[in-house]
Design a protein around this motif. Structure first.
Motif, PDB file in Angstrom:
ATOM      1  N   ALA A  77       0.847  -1.193   0.000  1.00  0.00           N
ATOM      2  CA  ALA A  77       0.000   0.000   0.000  1.00  0.00           C
ATOM      3  C   ALA A  77       0.885   1.246   0.000  1.00  0.00           C
ATOM      4  CB  ALA A  77      -0.917   0.007   1.207  1.00  0.00           C
ATOM      5  N   LEU A  78       0.552   2.177  -0.878  1.00  0.00           N
ATOM      6  CA  LEU A  78       1.250   3.460  -0.948  1.00  0.00           C
ATOM      7  C   LEU A  78       0.225   4.580  -0.869  1.00  0.00           C
ATOM      8  CD1 LEU A  78       3.720   2.780  -3.910  1.00  0.00           C
ATOM      9  CD2 LEU A  78       4.250   2.751  -1.470  1.00  0.00           C
ATOM     10  N   ARG A  79       0.548   5.607  -0.132  1.00  0.00           N
ATOM     11  CA  ARG A  79      -0.320   6.788  -0.044  1.00  0.00           C
ATOM     12  C   ARG A  79       0.389   7.946  -0.726  1.00  0.00           C
ATOM     13  NH1 ARG A  79      -4.946   8.105   1.779  1.00  0.00           N
ATOM     14  NH2 ARG A  79      -5.406  10.192   2.489  1.00  0.00           N
ATOM     15  N   MET A  80      -0.320   8.610  -1.640  1.00  0.00           N
ATOM     16  CA  MET A  80       0.225   9.744  -2.373  1.00  0.00           C
ATOM     17  C   MET A  80      -0.131  11.039  -1.662  1.00  0.00           C
ATOM     18  SD  MET A  80       1.696   8.393  -5.034  1.00  0.00           S
ATOM     19  CE  MET A  80       2.096   6.881  -4.188  1.00  0.00           C
ATOM     20  N   GLY A  81       0.672  12.057  -1.886  1.00  0.00           N
ATOM     21  CA  GLY A  81       0.403  13.376  -1.332  1.00  0.00           C
ATOM     22  C   GLY A  81      -0.615  14.118  -2.187  1.00  0.00           C
ATOM     23  N   THR A  82      -0.722  15.404  -1.961  1.00  0.00           N
ATOM     24  CA  THR A  82      -1.723  16.201  -2.682  1.00  0.00           C
ATOM     25  C   THR A  82      -1.329  16.482  -4.124  1.00  0.00           C
ATOM     26  OG1 THR A  82      -0.728  18.221  -1.832  1.00  0.00           O
ATOM     27  CG2 THR A  82      -2.586  17.313  -0.595  1.00  0.00           C
ATOM     28  N   ALA A  83      -0.055  16.319  -4.457  1.00  0.00           N
ATOM     29  CA  ALA A  83       0.409  16.482  -5.832  1.00  0.00           C
ATOM     30  C   ALA A  83       1.293  15.291  -6.174  1.00  0.00           C
ATOM     31  CB  ALA A  83       1.199  17.777  -5.995  1.00  0.00           C
ATOM     32  N   ASP A 136       9.654   1.750  -7.833  1.00  0.00           N
ATOM     33  CA  ASP A 136      10.525   0.919  -7.003  1.00  0.00           C
ATOM     34  C   ASP A 136       9.845  -0.350  -6.487  1.00  0.00           C
ATOM     35  OD1 ASP A 136      12.621   2.685  -7.346  1.00  0.00           O
ATOM     36  OD2 ASP A 136      12.383   3.634  -5.376  1.00  0.00           O
ATOM     37  N   VAL A 137       8.539  -0.313  -6.258  1.00  0.00           N
ATOM     38  CA  VAL A 137       7.863  -1.506  -5.736  1.00  0.00           C
ATOM     39  C   VAL A 137       7.406  -2.457  -6.843  1.00  0.00           C
ATOM     40  CG1 VAL A 137       7.088  -0.328  -3.649  1.00  0.00           C
ATOM     41  CG2 VAL A 137       5.534  -0.527  -5.577  1.00  0.00           C
ATOM     42  N   LEU A 138       7.307  -1.988  -8.066  1.00  0.00           N
ATOM     43  CA  LEU A 138       6.788  -2.832  -9.145  1.00  0.00           C
ATOM     44  C   LEU A 138       7.577  -4.122  -9.349  1.00  0.00           C
ATOM     45  CD1 LEU A 138       5.642  -0.164 -11.754  1.00  0.00           C
ATOM     46  CD2 LEU A 138       4.290  -1.376 -10.029  1.00  0.00           C
ATOM     47  N   PRO A 139       8.906  -4.104  -9.290  1.00  0.00           N
ATOM     48  CA  PRO A 139       9.632  -5.372  -9.460  1.00  0.00           C
ATOM     49  C   PRO A 139       9.354  -6.394  -8.350  1.00  0.00           C
ATOM     50  CG  PRO A 139      11.113  -3.523  -9.792  1.00  0.00           C
ATOM     51  CD  PRO A 139       9.828  -2.967  -9.250  1.00  0.00           C
ATOM     52  N   ARG A 140       8.872  -5.937  -7.206  1.00  0.00           N
ATOM     53  CA  ARG A 140       8.570  -6.840  -6.082  1.00  0.00           C
ATOM     54  C   ARG A 140       7.219  -7.519  -6.222  1.00  0.00           C
ATOM     55  NH1 ARG A 140       9.830  -2.636  -1.535  1.00  0.00           N
ATOM     56  NH2 ARG A 140       7.755  -3.278  -0.945  1.00  0.00           N
ATOM     57  N   LEU A 141       6.402  -7.056  -7.173  1.00  0.00           N
ATOM     58  CA  LEU A 141       5.073  -7.646  -7.349  1.00  0.00           C
ATOM     59  C   LEU A 141       5.156  -8.913  -8.183  1.00  0.00           C
ATOM     60  CD1 LEU A 141       2.838  -4.549  -8.120  1.00  0.00           C
ATOM     61  CD2 LEU A 141       2.869  -5.904  -6.033  1.00  0.00           C
ATOM     62  N   ASN A 142       4.762 -10.009  -7.579  1.00  0.00           N
ATOM     63  CA  ASN A 142       4.677 -11.282  -8.283  1.00  0.00           C
ATOM     64  C   ASN A 142       3.251 -11.462  -8.792  1.00  0.00           C
ATOM     65  OD1 ASN A 142       7.385 -12.182  -7.784  1.00  0.00           O
ATOM     66  ND2 ASN A 142       6.777 -12.468  -5.654  1.00  0.00           N
ATOM     67  N   PRO A 143       3.031 -12.408  -9.691  1.00  0.00           N
ATOM     68  CA  PRO A 143       1.654 -12.668 -10.133  1.00  0.00           C
ATOM     69  C   PRO A 143       0.748 -12.931  -8.932  1.00  0.00           C
ATOM     70  CG  PRO A 143       3.194 -13.794 -11.558  1.00  0.00           C
ATOM     71  CD  PRO A 143       3.994 -13.231 -10.409  1.00  0.00           C
ATOM     72  N   GLY A 144      -0.388 -12.261  -8.911  1.00  0.00           N
ATOM     73  CA  GLY A 144      -1.345 -12.404  -7.823  1.00  0.00           C
ATOM     74  C   GLY A 144      -1.159 -11.409  -6.689  1.00  0.00           C
ATOM     75  N   ASP A 145       0.002 -10.746  -6.616  1.00  0.00           N
ATOM     76  CA  ASP A 145       0.216  -9.724  -5.600  1.00  0.00           C
ATOM     77  C   ASP A 145      -0.593  -8.477  -5.936  1.00  0.00           C
ATOM     78  OD1 ASP A 145       2.018 -11.464  -4.480  1.00  0.00           O
ATOM     79  OD2 ASP A 145       3.802 -10.318  -5.031  1.00  0.00           O
ATOM     80  N   GLN A 146      -0.878  -7.693  -4.935  1.00  0.00           N
ATOM     81  CA  GLN A 146      -1.712  -6.502  -5.126  1.00  0.00           C
ATOM     82  C   GLN A 146      -1.016  -5.260  -4.600  1.00  0.00           C
ATOM     83  OE1 GLN A 146      -6.022  -6.802  -4.419  1.00  0.00           O
ATOM     84  NE2 GLN A 146      -5.700  -5.216  -2.896  1.00  0.00           N
ATOM     85  N   LEU A 147      -1.095  -4.193  -5.385  1.00  0.00           N
ATOM     86  CA  LEU A 147      -0.589  -2.879  -5.003  1.00  0.00           C
ATOM     87  C   LEU A 147      -1.785  -1.939  -4.906  1.00  0.00           C
ATOM     88  CD1 LEU A 147       1.559  -0.609  -4.682  1.00  0.00           C
ATOM     89  CD2 LEU A 147       1.609  -0.485  -7.180  1.00  0.00           C
ATOM     90  N   THR A 148      -1.934  -1.269  -3.768  1.00  0.00           N
ATOM     91  CA  THR A 148      -3.002  -0.291  -3.600  1.00  0.00           C
ATOM     92  C   THR A 148      -2.371   1.087  -3.439  1.00  0.00           C
ATOM     93  OG1 THR A 148      -4.419  -1.920  -2.510  1.00  0.00           O
ATOM     94  CG2 THR A 148      -4.996   0.403  -2.227  1.00  0.00           C
ATOM     95  N   ILE A 149      -2.760   1.991  -4.319  1.00  0.00           N
ATOM     96  CA  ILE A 149      -2.298   3.382  -4.267  1.00  0.00           C
ATOM     97  C   ILE A 149      -3.490   4.223  -3.843  1.00  0.00           C
ATOM     98  CG2 ILE A 149      -1.337   5.302  -5.589  1.00  0.00           C
ATOM     99  CD1 ILE A 149      -0.225   3.137  -7.547  1.00  0.00           C
ATOM    100  N   THR A 150      -3.315   5.007  -2.788  1.00  0.00           N
ATOM    101  CA  THR A 150      -4.400   5.811  -2.240  1.00  0.00           C
ATOM    102  C   THR A 150      -4.049   7.286  -2.316  1.00  0.00           C
ATOM    103  OG1 THR A 150      -4.948   4.024  -0.716  1.00  0.00           O
ATOM    104  CG2 THR A 150      -5.821   6.201  -0.182  1.00  0.00           C
TER     105      THR A 150
END
Length: 80
Positions: free
Chosen positions: A5-11, A22-36
């Protein structure tokens, strides 16, 4: 199946894009990334969505029922 999970700022800045990149290479098939981010800043999500597409991730975006938060949920497809 780890969730990241990553939280973005106002911009959305180049630092935010680098954090996601940087986190994309750590994602394996079936893993989930949530950007808020704040729903009011969702118009800036295009840069993030393009980055996810360029790295072959599928994603879905949605706002919370409170109308204040916007999420992008991305995952790498399972290989068969």
């Amino acid at each position: 199946m780890p969730d990241i999970a990553l939280r973005m700022g106002t911009a959305i800045t180049s630092n935010d894009l680098a954090r996601v990149r940087d986190v994309l290479p750590r994602l394996n098939p079936g893993d989930q990334l949530t950007i808020t981010m704040e729903a009011a800043d969702a118009h800036q999500a295009d840069l993030l969505l393009k980055l996810l597409e360029d790295h072959g991730l599928d994603y879905q975006s949605r706002g919370d029922s409170d109308g204040r938060t916007y999420h992008i949920i991305a995952c790498r497809q399972e290989t068969t």
